[in-house]
Design an enzyme around this catalytic site. Structure first.
Site, short mmCIF file in Angstrom:
data_model
loop_
_atom_site.label_atom_id
_atom_site.label_comp_id
_atom_site.label_asym_id
_atom_site.label_seq_id
_atom_site.Cartn_x
_atom_site.Cartn_y
_atom_site.Cartn_z
N ASN A 157 1.05 -1.01 0.06
CA ASN A 157 -0.07 -0.03 -0.10
C ASN A 157 0.64 1.34 -0.03
O ASN A 157 0.39 2.59 0.30
CB ASN A 157 -0.83 0.05 1.29
CG ASN A 157 -1.71 -1.25 1.32
OD1 ASN A 157 -1.69 -2.21 2.12
ND2 ASN A 157 -2.71 -1.52 0.30
N VAL B 98 1.37 6.73 0.85
CA VAL B 98 0.51 5.81 1.45
C VAL B 98 -0.88 5.82 0.58
O VAL B 98 -1.42 6.81 0.38
CB VAL B 98 0.46 5.90 2.72
CG1 VAL B 98 -0.62 4.62 3.32
CG2 VAL B 98 1.60 5.88 3.73
N CYS B 99 -1.21 4.59 0.23
CA CYS B 99 -2.64 4.55 -0.74
C CYS B 99 -3.75 5.45 0.26
O CYS B 99 -4.08 4.98 1.23
CB CYS B 99 -2.99 3.11 -0.85
SG CYS B 99 -4.51 2.88 -1.72
N LEU B 100 -4.45 6.26 -0.59
CA LEU B 100 -5.28 7.10 0.35
C LEU B 100 -6.72 6.43 0.88
O LEU B 100 -7.20 6.63 1.46
CB LEU B 100 -5.72 8.19 -0.66
CG LEU B 100 -4.71 9.46 -0.63
CD1 LEU B 100 -5.37 10.42 -1.87
CD2 LEU B 100 -4.55 10.02 0.57
N VAL C 262 -6.74 3.45 1.65
CA VAL C 262 -6.22 2.81 2.97
C VAL C 262 -6.74 3.56 4.16
O VAL C 262 -7.02 3.43 5.23
CB VAL C 262 -4.88 2.16 3.13
CG1 VAL C 262 -4.68 1.46 4.37
CG2 VAL C 262 -4.84 0.99 1.91
#
Length: 146
Positions: free
Chosen positions: A37, A45-47, A49
């Site tokens: 992620n 960082v993957c939004l 998530v």
């Protein structure tokens, strides 16, 4: 805290949007981390998530004491920013964990953290050390204001 990231130390960039705390902060790792992620090049960082777990009741203490440790303990390979890491995690967990440890050794040693930053330091940079999260729940400081 056990897991393949144990012992690694990362500098983390946090950017607060205008609508914070109603909108989640943007979080990125400054030194490299191998994680499904986290975008390997930018460290973002993957939004999705973050947004799935974000609440206006959270503050930055929650980001460092709850959200990021959870992200490291429980990666979500079904919502990847690093497709290779996600695929490897699902296909061959031991090799994935070995790759995580190699990245920790190469990019996230405590003694390297000061020298490893490509960007200038700002007040928003904080260090996230895995070992700090073995402590008790007494440190979790959520805001309980009405």
């Amino acid at each position: 805290m056990a897991g393949p990231y144990q012992g690694g130390v990362w500098k983390v960039r946090v950017e607060l949007p205008d609508a914070y705390p109603y909108k989640s902060p943007s979080i990125g790792f400054i030194n490299k981390i191998y994680h499904p992620n986290v975008d390997e090049m930018s460290g973002s960082v993957c939004l999705d998530v973050i947004n799935q777990t974000w609440s206006p009741m959270f503050d930055l203490v929650n980001v460092f004491e709850v959200f990021l440790p959870q992200l490291l303990l429980y990666p979500n390979p079904s919502d990847p920013l690093n497709g290779e890491a996600a695929a490897l995690m699902m296909r061959d967990r031991p090799t994935y964990e070995q790759r995580v440890k190699e990245y920790c050794e190469k990019y996230a040693k405590p003694e390297d953290i000061g020298a490893a930053t490509e960007e200038k330091s700002s007040d928003e940079d904080e260090e996230l050390t895995e070992d700090e999260y073995d402590s008790s729940d007494e440190q979790v400081a959520g805001k309980a204001d009405p």
